[in-house]
Scaffold this motif. Sequence first.
Motif, mmCIF file in Angstrom:
data_model
loop_
_atom_site.group_PDB
_atom_site.id
_atom_site.type_symbol
_atom_site.label_atom_id
_atom_site.label_comp_id
_atom_site.label_asym_id
_atom_site.label_seq_id
_atom_site.Cartn_x
_atom_site.Cartn_y
_atom_site.Cartn_z
ATOM 1 N N PHE A 69 31.641 -6.137 24.004
ATOM 2 C CA PHE A 69 30.613 -6.531 23.046
ATOM 3 C C PHE A 69 30.627 -8.030 22.774
ATOM 4 N N LEU A 70 31.748 -8.686 23.067
ATOM 5 C CA LEU A 70 31.884 -10.132 22.838
ATOM 6 C C LEU A 70 32.281 -10.799 24.157
ATOM 7 N N PRO A 71 31.375 -10.822 25.140
ATOM 8 C CA PRO A 71 31.732 -11.326 26.470
ATOM 9 C C PRO A 71 32.135 -12.795 26.505
ATOM 10 N N THR A 72 31.496 -13.613 25.669
ATOM 11 C CA THR A 72 31.841 -15.032 25.643
ATOM 12 C C THR A 72 33.254 -15.243 25.135
ATOM 13 N N TYR A 73 33.626 -14.461 24.113
ATOM 14 C CA TYR A 73 34.991 -14.546 23.582
ATOM 15 C C TYR A 73 35.990 -14.095 24.641
ATOM 16 N N TRP A 74 35.675 -13.026 25.364
ATOM 17 C CA TRP A 74 36.586 -12.540 26.411
ATOM 18 C C TRP A 74 36.829 -13.618 27.452
ATOM 19 N N ARG A 75 35.773 -14.301 27.864
ATOM 20 C CA ARG A 75 35.900 -15.316 28.915
ATOM 21 C C ARG A 75 36.784 -16.468 28.468
ATOM 22 N N SER A 76 36.709 -16.844 27.217
ATOM 23 C CA SER A 76 37.450 -18.022 26.755
ATOM 24 C C SER A 76 38.799 -17.685 26.122
ATOM 25 N N HIS A 77 38.939 -16.424 25.621
ATOM 26 C CA HIS A 77 40.170 -16.085 24.908
ATOM 27 C C HIS A 77 40.808 -14.758 25.338
ATOM 28 N N GLY A 78 40.034 -13.811 25.810
ATOM 29 C CA GLY A 78 40.509 -12.438 25.892
ATOM 30 C C GLY A 78 40.935 -11.916 27.231
ATOM 31 N N LEU A 79 40.814 -12.716 28.295
ATOM 32 C CA LEU A 79 41.075 -12.152 29.622
ATOM 33 C C LEU A 79 42.536 -12.250 30.063
ATOM 34 N N LEU A 80 43.418 -12.638 29.142
ATOM 35 C CA LEU A 80 44.831 -12.766 29.500
ATOM 36 C C LEU A 80 45.445 -11.422 29.891
ATOM 37 N N ASP A 81 44.990 -10.343 29.234
ATOM 38 C CA ASP A 81 45.520 -9.022 29.570
ATOM 39 C C ASP A 81 45.194 -8.649 31.006
ATOM 40 N N GLU A 82 43.972 -8.927 31.425
ATOM 41 C CA GLU A 82 43.572 -8.613 32.799
ATOM 42 C C GLU A 82 44.314 -9.498 33.803
ATOM 43 N N ILE A 83 44.567 -10.749 33.429
ATOM 44 C CA ILE A 83 45.319 -11.649 34.307
ATOM 45 C C ILE A 83 46.730 -11.097 34.543
ATOM 46 N N LYS A 84 47.375 -10.621 33.472
ATOM 47 C CA LYS A 84 48.721 -10.050 33.598
ATOM 48 C C LYS A 84 48.686 -8.732 34.367
ATOM 49 N N ARG A 85 47.688 -7.907 34.081
ATOM 50 C CA ARG A 85 47.581 -6.602 34.744
ATOM 51 C C ARG A 85 47.449 -6.747 36.256
ATOM 52 N N ASP A 86 46.676 -7.736 36.687
ATOM 53 C CA ASP A 86 46.398 -7.908 38.118
ATOM 54 C C ASP A 86 47.398 -8.839 38.812
ATOM 55 N N HIS A 87 48.431 -9.229 38.088
ATOM 56 C CA HIS A 87 49.505 -10.046 38.670
ATOM 57 C C HIS A 87 48.954 -11.326 39.325
ATOM 58 N N ILE A 88 48.067 -11.976 38.585
ATOM 59 C CA ILE A 88 47.476 -13.220 39.071
ATOM 60 C C ILE A 88 48.558 -14.300 39.135
ATOM 61 N N GLN A 89 48.615 -14.994 40.260
ATOM 62 C CA GLN A 89 49.596 -16.073 40.434
ATOM 63 C C GLN A 89 48.992 -17.455 40.162
ATOM 64 N N ILE A 90 47.694 -17.590 40.463
ATOM 65 C CA ILE A 90 46.968 -18.838 40.198
ATOM 66 C C ILE A 90 45.644 -18.465 39.543
ATOM 67 N N PHE A 91 45.310 -19.149 38.462
ATOM 68 C CA PHE A 91 43.973 -18.972 37.866
ATOM 69 C C PHE A 91 43.244 -20.302 37.961
ATOM 70 N N HIS A 92 42.023 -20.246 38.494
ATOM 71 C CA HIS A 92 41.241 -21.457 38.743
ATOM 72 C C HIS A 92 39.956 -21.423 37.919
ATOM 73 N N GLY A 93 39.854 -22.354 36.982
ATOM 74 C CA GLY A 93 38.612 -22.539 36.235
ATOM 75 C C GLY A 93 37.667 -23.412 37.041
ATOM 76 N N LEU A 94 36.575 -22.844 37.510
ATOM 77 C CA LEU A 94 35.678 -23.550 38.424
ATOM 78 C C LEU A 94 34.699 -24.480 37.719
ATOM 79 N N SER A 95 34.640 -24.423 36.392
ATOM 80 C CA SER A 95 33.601 -25.193 35.689
ATOM 81 C C SER A 95 34.147 -25.899 34.453
ATOM 82 N N ASN A 96 35.142 -26.745 34.671
ATOM 83 C CA ASN A 96 35.606 -27.709 33.662
ATOM 84 C C ASN A 96 36.425 -27.127 32.517
ATOM 85 N N GLU A 97 36.818 -25.859 32.580
ATOM 86 C CA GLU A 97 37.536 -25.292 31.441
ATOM 87 C C GLU A 97 38.537 -24.229 31.888
#
Length: 375
Positions: A69-97
């Motif tokens: 319901f709050l997609p903008t908040y998820w993109r900037s604050h809430g996606l850490l759980d998914e990053i940990k779940r998927d065992h991300i080794q590198i996260f790349h912000g493609l647009s300045n943030e």
Amino acid sequence: MNIGFDAKRAFHNKTGLGNYSRSFIRALIDENSDNQLYLFTPQIGELGQEFLNKKDVHIVQPTKRIHQFLPTYWRSHGLLDEIKRDHIQIFHGLSNELPVGIERLDIKKVVTIHDLIFLRFPELYPPIDRRIYERKFKSAVVRADKIFACSKQTSIDIQEYYGIDDSKIEVVYQDCGILFRNKHTEEEKNTFLLKHQLPQKFILSVGTLEKRKNQLLLLKAFHEANLKDNSLIFLGKKADLYSDMLQYVRLNGLQNKVFFLDNIDEFELPILYQSALTFAYISKFEGFGIPILEALRSGVPVLSSKQSSLPEVAGNAALYSDYKDLKTLITNLQEISGNPELRLNLINEGLKQASKFDSDKIAKQVISSYESLIF
């Protein structure tokens, strides 16, 4: 490697950062490096459909109901759980943030900075927008382990405005859309021009009609150069410079010589470029200058300003002038219009210059940079 990307713009933005994101992701997919690519996006839009069901590509969307319901908040604050779940080794912000709090995770962080024009020309931006950009950009470059700058000019600006050591920055250029690799026939060009009621012989300029892009100087130079049988076409959103340009056209009786296009289909854009006699881009300042690369790929001779990143893109394939120098721009317009040998030389140089920005070369550089962070 498991590599995550802020891919929202790849799925939702038709131009600018959206084009960059799609081109970047596409290049990595084509590289076939067996890395797993995770595309984080709040929603799947009409764009980016090409990435669905691709081998080694995973679309990541919010799983918690509140984040849906709050997609903008998820993109900037809430996606850490998914990053940990998927065992991300590198996260790349493609647009300045970069997401807030990602520095607390045991992963490597990369951010692409496209330009810092809002710092060089603050008067061109509303104060609230400028403050948001200043906060996001500074936070991203400080927290990132690696910064990709879209040009040497942008790298210089990052060092100058944020005091970031150059060892943390890597210049990674970009390619333009794959549609610009298609060669169109004379019949296709004529059909396109007839459809849009455009002249056969014209100089083209692509970009938002705004003061920074400096199209009024080009318009004046075109008028004073007195190029017989030539017209001038501007393609771009009508912004703060349009009213001045329109007034100049009316005062000088150029209504049958100057054409303004708001938008055309992305599949037609390469046809427009390839139909032009000359491409002109006399911008005051750019972070890269993708329209120049589009012109080089299209086999069109280029006129450019010699400021900022534009000489990096055009190389030896353009005639240059200072963005304030009306006299030299007039001379360049006359020379490029009346000298077939010069035109042919610029076209050939342009095709060679464009090859420096081939997506496969960029992908290899990017993968090597990622690997240097992990291994």
